[in-house]
Motif scaffolding. Structure first.
Motif, PDB file in Angstrom:
ATOM      1  N   ILE A 125     -58.159  32.252 -43.104  1.00 44.48           N
ATOM      2  CA  ILE A 125     -57.128  32.694 -44.054  1.00 44.48           C
ATOM      3  C   ILE A 125     -56.513  31.459 -44.704  1.00 44.48           C
ATOM      4  N   ALA A 126     -56.473  31.462 -46.028  1.00 38.47           N
ATOM      5  CA  ALA A 126     -55.914  30.339 -46.784  1.00 38.47           C
ATOM      6  C   ALA A 126     -55.165  30.868 -47.993  1.00 38.47           C
ATOM      7  N   GLU A 127     -54.260  30.057 -48.508  1.00 34.86           N
ATOM      8  CA  GLU A 127     -53.499  30.445 -49.695  1.00 34.86           C
ATOM      9  C   GLU A 127     -53.981  29.653 -50.895  1.00 34.86           C
ATOM     10  N   VAL A 133     -51.868  33.591 -53.811  1.00 38.31           N
ATOM     11  CA  VAL A 133     -52.524  34.721 -53.153  1.00 38.31           C
ATOM     12  C   VAL A 133     -53.359  34.208 -51.980  1.00 38.31           C
ATOM     13  N   GLN A 134     -53.251  34.898 -50.847  1.00 39.41           N
ATOM     14  CA  GLN A 134     -54.051  34.527 -49.696  1.00 39.41           C
ATOM     15  C   GLN A 134     -55.459  35.113 -49.794  1.00 39.41           C
ATOM     16  N   ASN A 135     -56.396  34.407 -49.207  1.00 36.82           N
ATOM     17  CA  ASN A 135     -57.771  34.877 -49.081  1.00 36.82           C
ATOM     18  C   ASN A 135     -58.130  34.915 -47.605  1.00 36.82           C
ATOM     19  N   ALA A 136     -58.813  35.982 -47.190  1.00 27.03           N
ATOM     20  CA  ALA A 136     -59.326  36.078 -45.822  1.00 27.03           C
ATOM     21  C   ALA A 136     -60.821  36.318 -45.900  1.00 27.03           C
ATOM     22  N   SER A 137     -61.604  35.517 -45.197  1.00 24.89           N
ATOM     23  CA  SER A 137     -63.054  35.640 -45.273  1.00 24.89           C
ATOM     24  C   SER A 137     -63.690  35.096 -44.001  1.00 24.89           C
ATOM     25  N   PHE A 138     -64.873  35.631 -43.686  1.00 26.33           N
ATOM     26  CA  PHE A 138     -65.620  35.199 -42.509  1.00 26.33           C
ATOM     27  C   PHE A 138     -66.358  33.894 -42.802  1.00 26.33           C
ATOM     28  N   HIS A 139     -66.295  32.969 -41.856  1.00 26.81           N
ATOM     29  CA  HIS A 139     -67.073  31.732 -41.936  1.00 26.81           C
ATOM     30  C   HIS A 139     -67.431  31.303 -40.523  1.00 26.81           C
ATOM     31  N   ARG A 140     -68.708  31.103 -40.291  1.00 27.23           N
ATOM     32  CA  ARG A 140     -69.116  30.660 -38.963  1.00 27.23           C
ATOM     33  C   ARG A 140     -68.637  29.230 -38.725  1.00 27.23           C
ATOM     34  N   MET A 141     -68.386  28.916 -37.448  1.00 26.78           N
ATOM     35  CA  MET A 141     -67.853  27.613 -37.072  1.00 26.78           C
ATOM     36  C   MET A 141     -68.684  27.045 -35.923  1.00 26.78           C
ATOM     37  N   MET A 142     -69.301  25.910 -36.140  1.00 28.96           N
ATOM     38  CA  MET A 142     -70.049  25.236 -35.083  1.00 28.96           C
ATOM     39  C   MET A 142     -69.137  24.240 -34.379  1.00 28.96           C
ATOM     40  N   PHE A 143     -69.052  24.351 -33.059  1.00 25.31           N
ATOM     41  CA  PHE A 143     -68.238  23.414 -32.288  1.00 25.31           C
ATOM     42  C   PHE A 143     -68.944  22.066 -32.245  1.00 25.31           C
ATOM     43  N   GLU A 144     -68.227  21.023 -32.679  1.00 20.35           N
ATOM     44  CA  GLU A 144     -68.787  19.667 -32.642  1.00 20.35           C
ATOM     45  C   GLU A 144     -68.303  18.924 -31.397  1.00 20.35           C
ATOM     46  N   GLY A 167     -57.063  16.406 -50.523  1.00 21.18           N
ATOM     47  CA  GLY A 167     -56.592  15.983 -49.208  1.00 21.18           C
ATOM     48  C   GLY A 167     -56.773  16.988 -48.103  1.00 21.18           C
ATOM     49  N   GLY A 168     -57.654  17.951 -48.283  1.00 24.18           N
ATOM     50  CA  GLY A 168     -57.912  18.952 -47.254  1.00 24.18           C
ATOM     51  C   GLY A 168     -57.115  20.213 -47.487  1.00 24.18           C
ATOM     52  N   LEU A 169     -57.658  21.334 -47.008  1.00 25.50           N
ATOM     53  CA  LEU A 169     -57.044  22.646 -47.189  1.00 25.50           C
ATOM     54  C   LEU A 169     -56.550  23.167 -45.852  1.00 25.50           C
ATOM     55  N   ASP A 170     -55.250  23.509 -45.779  1.00 26.59           N
ATOM     56  CA  ASP A 170     -54.681  24.085 -44.564  1.00 26.59           C
ATOM     57  C   ASP A 170     -55.094  25.549 -44.452  1.00 26.59           C
ATOM     58  N   VAL A 171     -55.550  25.937 -43.267  1.00 28.67           N
ATOM     59  CA  VAL A 171     -56.014  27.303 -43.054  1.00 28.67           C
ATOM     60  C   VAL A 171     -55.569  27.780 -41.679  1.00 28.67           C
ATOM     61  N   ALA A 172     -55.645  29.095 -41.486  1.00 33.39           N
ATOM     62  CA  ALA A 172     -55.528  29.699 -40.169  1.00 33.39           C
ATOM     63  C   ALA A 172     -56.878  30.337 -39.847  1.00 33.39           C
ATOM     64  N   ILE A 173     -57.380  30.074 -38.663  1.00 35.86           N
ATOM     65  CA  ILE A 173     -58.633  30.681 -38.193  1.00 35.86           C
ATOM     66  C   ILE A 173     -58.251  31.737 -37.166  1.00 35.86           C
ATOM     67  N   ALA A 211     -46.032  34.835 -39.642  1.00 35.05           N
ATOM     68  CA  ALA A 211     -46.313  33.569 -40.317  1.00 35.05           C
ATOM     69  C   ALA A 211     -46.623  32.483 -39.288  1.00 35.05           C
ATOM     70  N   VAL A 212     -47.707  31.748 -39.555  1.00 32.54           N
ATOM     71  CA  VAL A 212     -48.055  30.581 -38.749  1.00 32.54           C
ATOM     72  C   VAL A 212     -48.072  29.384 -39.694  1.00 32.54           C
ATOM     73  N   ASP A 213     -47.001  28.625 -39.674  1.00 32.63           N
ATOM     74  CA  ASP A 213     -46.865  27.469 -40.570  1.00 32.63           C
ATOM     75  C   ASP A 213     -47.129  27.858 -42.020  1.00 32.63           C
ATOM     76  N   GLY A 214     -46.537  28.972 -42.440  1.00 34.18           N
ATOM     77  CA  GLY A 214     -46.607  29.382 -43.840  1.00 34.18           C
ATOM     78  C   GLY A 214     -47.776  30.264 -44.205  1.00 34.18           C
ATOM     79  N   ILE A 215     -48.680  30.532 -43.294  1.00 37.29           N
ATOM     80  CA  ILE A 215     -49.818  31.408 -43.569  1.00 37.29           C
ATOM     81  C   ILE A 215     -49.634  32.702 -42.792  1.00 37.29           C
ATOM     82  N   GLU A 216     -49.741  33.838 -43.503  1.00 40.22           N
ATOM     83  CA  GLU A 216     -49.567  35.140 -42.867  1.00 40.22           C
ATOM     84  C   GLU A 216     -50.870  35.566 -42.198  1.00 40.22           C
ATOM     85  N   VAL A 217     -50.760  35.923 -40.929  1.00 43.46           N
ATOM     86  CA  VAL A 217     -51.926  36.367 -40.165  1.00 43.46           C
ATOM     87  C   VAL A 217     -51.556  37.655 -39.446  1.00 43.46           C
TER      88      VAL A 217
END
Length: 431
Positions: A125-127, A133-144, A167-173, A211-217
């Motif tokens: 989830i990102a704004e 407007v927030q966007n919510a979408s599936f994205h696979r995540m590989m643990f490094e 400078g990078g995008l803040d998101v909630a997973i 809200a988690v640091d400004g992102i609604e989840v």
């Protein structure tokens, strides 16, 4: 998710399971109902759950409709999303900063040979910094390692937001939410719309957020990671994709997790890549869009299903009431246009359940002649997930199968004869 689980029959496993191979192997034994793992080795405070989207019947119940009405339910909700106004105290709490993620959350190894650890149930989830407007979408995540993940970022809405952010995008997973929220996040929604509003409509206004640091989840999420999609790149993959074959490796963005939140007794949400849930999440959100495009061409269309045997992406079935001989071919061409990744469309009559693979095969066997009822379209652009395509040219062939009753024949000659009263019998009364 917990509310949904309370209403559903489930397979509950009480013996400890290893997230390396054993847990996914058990998860695919019966994908038709939720599988709950009460004990996960090395994670005494974490349970796991798979298959909450394991069948169309389950999905229908999650949406409050019969399985055959999923397309209508999803389509009407997409037309009329409901903004989330209810907020609640989060069910989750902060457990670690810059965590070594796999010390807190089991990250399965699903397949051997490459043995990559993956989150496949991760909703990002990102704004949008320009529209808010927030966007919510599936994205696979590989643990490094440590607090680092490598994310498959397909060039869709989130990629567009990321490309416009310096400078990078803040998101909630987010992982472990109601199936309706997962379906909404899997939907290709308009950029000006928030997928959580779609989820809220699917839940009849019962979605609450925090809200988690400004992102609604979703306030009842099992696991939330506050993270940043960085400008750094690393190798991602190979991953077993929808085709149940190995996808290639790519250079993809590194994600760093700053804060980890979990419920006191969390469920780790498990989706086995390439299996039924993965297919449903990819395919079912596409069906309303295909339906509408077909409806513009053949108004008597009744249903559209992307079939699990066709990876819920490459093969589909269109059900219609045929009024003229040209309807099936027109419907097939419209379906291919509506979902360009599809390479085979089978068109069936109203009396054939498009979600029943045996019924579709029966119609193909009894109502179709290959020399008259198959249309092949050569040198078309298809899906990158199809390993049989010509990769040098990026093309493949597509086909339409007309499995409807021939218009010049008596329909009664093609009707399935059933055993009288068989559907009404309750065997328990005879035992």
């Amino acid at each position: 998710m917990r509310d949904f689980l309370r209403e559903e029959a489930q397979t509950t496993l009480t013996e400890p399971v290893d997230p390396r191979f054993e847990l996914p192997a058990l998860a695919v034994q019966d994908e038709s109902q939720p599988t709950v793992f009460e004990r996960v080795e090395a994670y005494p405070d974490v349970r796991a759950v798979a298959n909450t989207l394991g069948s169309r019947e389950l999905i229908g119940r999650a949406l409050g409709v019969e399985a055959e009405d999923i397309v209508d339910r999803m389509g009407s909700a997409m037309d009329d999303p409901l903004a989330v106004e209810e907020t609640a105290d989060p069910a989750f709490e902060h457990v670690a900063s810059e965590p070594t993620i796999d010390e807190y959350v089991p990250i399965p190894i699903f397949y051997d040979e490459h043995e990559r650890q993956y989150f496949a149930s991760s909703v990002v989830i990102a704004e949008d910094p320009e529209t808010g407007v927030q966007n919510a979408s599936f994205h696979r995540m590989m643990f490094e390692s440590d607090n680092r993940l490598v994310m498959r970022l397909v060039e869709r809405h989130l990629h567009d937001i990321y490309s416009r952010t310096e400078g990078g995008l803040d998101v909630a997973i987010v992982m472990g939410v109601h199936p309706a929220v997962e379906l909404a996040a899997a939907t290709s929604f308009a950029p000006e719309q928030n997928e959580l509003a779609l989820a809220n409509r699917l839940l009849d206004g019962d979605l609450a957020t925090a809200a988690v640091d400004g992102i609604e989840v979703p306030a009842d999420a099992e696991i939330v990671m506050r993270a940043t999609i960085t400008d750094e790149r690393a190798e991602e993959g190979p991953f077993v994709d929808l085709s149940r074959t190995w996808d290639r490796t790519r250079q993809q963005p590194v994600v760093t997790v700053e804060n980890l939140y979990m419920r006191p007794d969390p469920y780790a949400r498990i989706i086995v890549p390439g299996r039924t849930e993965h297919a449903h999440l990819m395919g079912i959100p596409q069906e309303p869009r295909i339906y509408r495009i077909v409806e513009n061409t053949v108004p008597t269309v009744e249903n559209v299903v992307l079939t699990p045997g066709g990876c819920s992406w490459l093969h589909g079935v269109v059900q219609l009431e045929k009024r003229s001989e040209g309807d099936p071919k027109n419907a097939g061409m419209a379906a291919l246009a509506g979902h360009p990744s599809m390479k085979k469309v089978t068109v069936v009559d109203s009396d054939v359940d498009p979600a029943d693979s045996d019924a579709v095969e029966w119609a193909t066997a009894t109502r179709m002649q290959p020399d008259e009822d198959i249309t092949v379209i050569e040198n078309a652009k298809g899906s990158s997930l199809d390993p049989s395509q010509d990769y040098d040219r990026g093309t493949l062939a597509k086909w339409i199968v007309d499995a409807t009753v021939p218009g010049d024949r008596d329909r009664d000659d093609f009707a399935e004869v059933t055993v009288p009263g068989a559907e009404e019998i309750d065997l328990a009364e005879y035992q």
